[in-house]
Design a protein around this motif. Structure first.
Motif, PDB file in Angstrom:
ATOM      1  N   VAL A 203      35.354  39.225  35.368  1.00 12.28           N
ATOM      2  CA  VAL A 203      35.322  40.656  35.075  1.00 12.28           C
ATOM      3  C   VAL A 203      35.448  41.463  36.373  1.00 12.28           C
ATOM      4  O   VAL A 203      36.144  42.482  36.419  1.00 12.28           O
ATOM      5  N   ARG A 204      34.800  41.006  37.433  1.00 17.13           N
ATOM      6  CA  ARG A 204      34.937  41.698  38.719  1.00 17.13           C
ATOM      7  C   ARG A 204      36.390  41.670  39.202  1.00 17.13           C
ATOM      8  O   ARG A 204      36.876  42.639  39.807  1.00 17.13           O
ATOM      9  N   ASN A 205      37.079  40.575  38.951  1.00 14.18           N
ATOM     10  CA  ASN A 205      38.489  40.496  39.341  1.00 14.18           C
ATOM     11  C   ASN A 205      39.321  41.525  38.587  1.00 14.18           C
ATOM     12  O   ASN A 205      40.181  42.200  39.169  1.00 14.18           O
ATOM     13  N   GLN A 206      39.065  41.658  37.295  1.00 13.50           N
ATOM     14  CA  GLN A 206      39.789  42.651  36.503  1.00 13.50           C
ATOM     15  C   GLN A 206      39.484  44.065  36.997  1.00 13.50           C
ATOM     16  O   GLN A 206      40.382  44.915  37.105  1.00 13.50           O
ATOM     17  N   LEU A 207      38.216  44.315  37.311  1.00 14.92           N
ATOM     18  CA  LEU A 207      37.827  45.619  37.840  1.00 14.92           C
ATOM     19  C   LEU A 207      38.540  45.886  39.165  1.00 14.92           C
ATOM     20  O   LEU A 207      39.005  47.013  39.426  1.00 14.92           O
ATOM     21  N   ALA A 208      38.683  44.857  39.993  1.00 15.69           N
ATOM     22  CA  ALA A 208      39.383  45.013  41.271  1.00 15.69           C
ATOM     23  C   ALA A 208      40.832  45.432  41.065  1.00 15.69           C
ATOM     24  O   ALA A 208      41.354  46.281  41.801  1.00 15.69           O
ATOM     25  N   LEU A 209      41.496  44.858  40.068  1.00 17.15           N
ATOM     26  CA  LEU A 209      42.881  45.232  39.795  1.00 17.15           C
ATOM     27  C   LEU A 209      42.976  46.694  39.359  1.00 17.15           C
ATOM     28  O   LEU A 209      43.928  47.398  39.719  1.00 17.15           O
ATOM     29  N   ALA A 210      41.994  47.149  38.583  1.00 13.86           N
ATOM     30  CA  ALA A 210      41.988  48.553  38.165  1.00 13.86           C
ATOM     31  C   ALA A 210      41.785  49.473  39.367  1.00 13.86           C
ATOM     32  O   ALA A 210      42.414  50.535  39.474  1.00 13.86           O
ATOM     33  N   LEU A 211      40.919  49.071  40.297  1.00 13.56           N
ATOM     34  CA  LEU A 211      40.694  49.873  41.501  1.00 13.56           C
ATOM     35  C   LEU A 211      41.929  49.882  42.398  1.00 13.56           C
ATOM     36  O   LEU A 211      42.319  50.933  42.934  1.00 13.56           O
ATOM     37  N   ALA A 212      42.564  48.722  42.549  1.00 18.84           N
ATOM     38  CA  ALA A 212      43.776  48.642  43.373  1.00 18.84           C
ATOM     39  C   ALA A 212      44.873  49.529  42.802  1.00 18.84           C
ATOM     40  O   ALA A 212      45.634  50.161  43.550  1.00 18.84           O
TER      41      ALA A 212
END
Length: 360
Positions: A203-212
């Motif tokens: 989930v943190r990885n998915q959140l990172a993609l949204a932030l990027a």
């Protein structure tokens, strides 16, 4: 492990499956010999769902066997029949047999008309199916239905699944601020209940993609670093974290860093035998080769990536690889080869996707 006569072990098995899979699978295996044939059918359906989720050829084969065993037993209640239909639909979804999946998942939703929590499961899978076919409006409608049926639910895991689905849909449609909101809700639910670090890392990885996607690159890298701290070695989640770090490094023009992350990803993929990670490795190798000015190495790597995604029955990722390959060819004056790549991709898109052929 013994069960009391007449006991239904499946609720406990489902509760334990995310955090204690060995215990849960033992319960389900035991339940396949229960005196009640309805419990046997449901246990076999749950095992089929678990095995199909692995997406390996062996897991899919075992899922088919479980479903066949359940069909031979037969189900007489709508509850058990719904589980069997749902398992058929989920397996068909994993195998990209979309029409079979749609039919079986709608059948399950109908059989579970008085079970909103279970109906929501079928709507979640239908949403994923339409999203894979790039019918994003249809996907949103099904995820919204799933969330509606979960209103008032006291199951954070169930809510997290739909929040995550809505977040991934927003990512696909480049609505990054919306994706961030969904993933933060997803993360809050997951942190409340899970003891599986791989799930939190995902989930943190998915959140990172949204932030990027919003240009918040340092925050994105921070989320991925937090995820890497807890992601178990030799897991597909860790491999994907390294993939995304490599792609972020490439976007910044930091080729050496991208190579370090790519090789770390390769070690994870090889350690865990994750066939689904190999096409992404090839795509990274192609793009790194271009950065080094070696198109003669890039073209074969693009081809391996394209073929690997097709073999994995992932047409959306295959079309992404085709777009990147054709763009790289065009930039180097290879228009004829680029056109052939796009024509091949359009044929795939016309069969498997609704809207992906438009950008192609």
């Amino acid at each position: 492990m013994s069960l009391a006569p007449g006991a239904d072990p499946l609720d406990e098995a489902e509760r334990q499956l995310p955090n204690f899979p060995e215990t849960a699978l033992s319960l389900l295996q035991h339940a396949t010999h229960h005196d009640d044939p309805e419990i046997r059918v449901r246990a076999l359906a749950l095992l089929a769902l678990h095995e199909a989720a692995a997406r390996s050829s062996e897991g899919l084969r075992q899922a088919h066997e479980r479903i066949q065993q359940a069909e031979e037993i037969g189900a007489s209640t709508s509850l058990a029949s719904g589980w069997l239909a749902h398992a058929r639909g989920y397996l068909a979804y994993r195998e990209a047999r979309d029409e079979d999946a749609i039919r079986s998942l709608h059948e399950a939703a109908s059989l579970w008309s008085d079970q909103p929590r279970l109906r929501a499961r079928s709507f979640d899978v239908l949403g994923m199916l339409w999203g894979r076919r790039s019918d994003f409006d249809g996907a949103f409608d099904y995820f919204s239905l799933a969330l509606h049926h979960k209103q008032g639910s006291d199951d954070p895991r169930a809510l997290a699944i739909t929040y995550g689905n809505l977040g991934r849909l927003a990512l696909l449609t480049e609505r990054y601020d919306e994706a961030e909101r969904w993933f933060r809700q997803d993360l809050a639910q997951i942190l409340a209940v899970t003891e599986r670090p791989a799930t939190v890392a995902h989930v943190r990885n998915q959140l990172a993609l949204a932030l990027a996607g919003q240009g918040r690159h340092e925050e994105a890298r921070s989320e991925i670093q937090k995820a890497l701290e807890i992601a178990p070695a030799g897991t597909v989640v860790r491999a994907y974290l390294l993939k995304d770090l490599a792609r972020m490094a490439l976007d910044r023009g930091e080729i050496e860093e991208a190579c370090v992350h790519k090789e770390a990803m390769r070690r994870e993929v090889e350690a865990g035998s994750f066939a689904e990670g190999r096409p992404w490795l090839s795509l990274l190798e192609a793009e790194i080769a271009l950065q080094y000015g070696a198109p003669e190495q890039a073209w074969p790597a693009y081809a391996v990536s394209w073929e690997g995604f097709l073999e994995r029955q992932d047409p959306t990722s295959a079309c992404e690889a085709a777009l990147r390959w054709a763009r790289a060819l065009t930039e180097r004056g290879e228009e004829k080869q680029a056109q052939q790549v796009l024509e091949d991709a359009v044929r795939v898109a016309e069969v498997h996707l609704f809207r992906q052929e438009n950008p192609l």
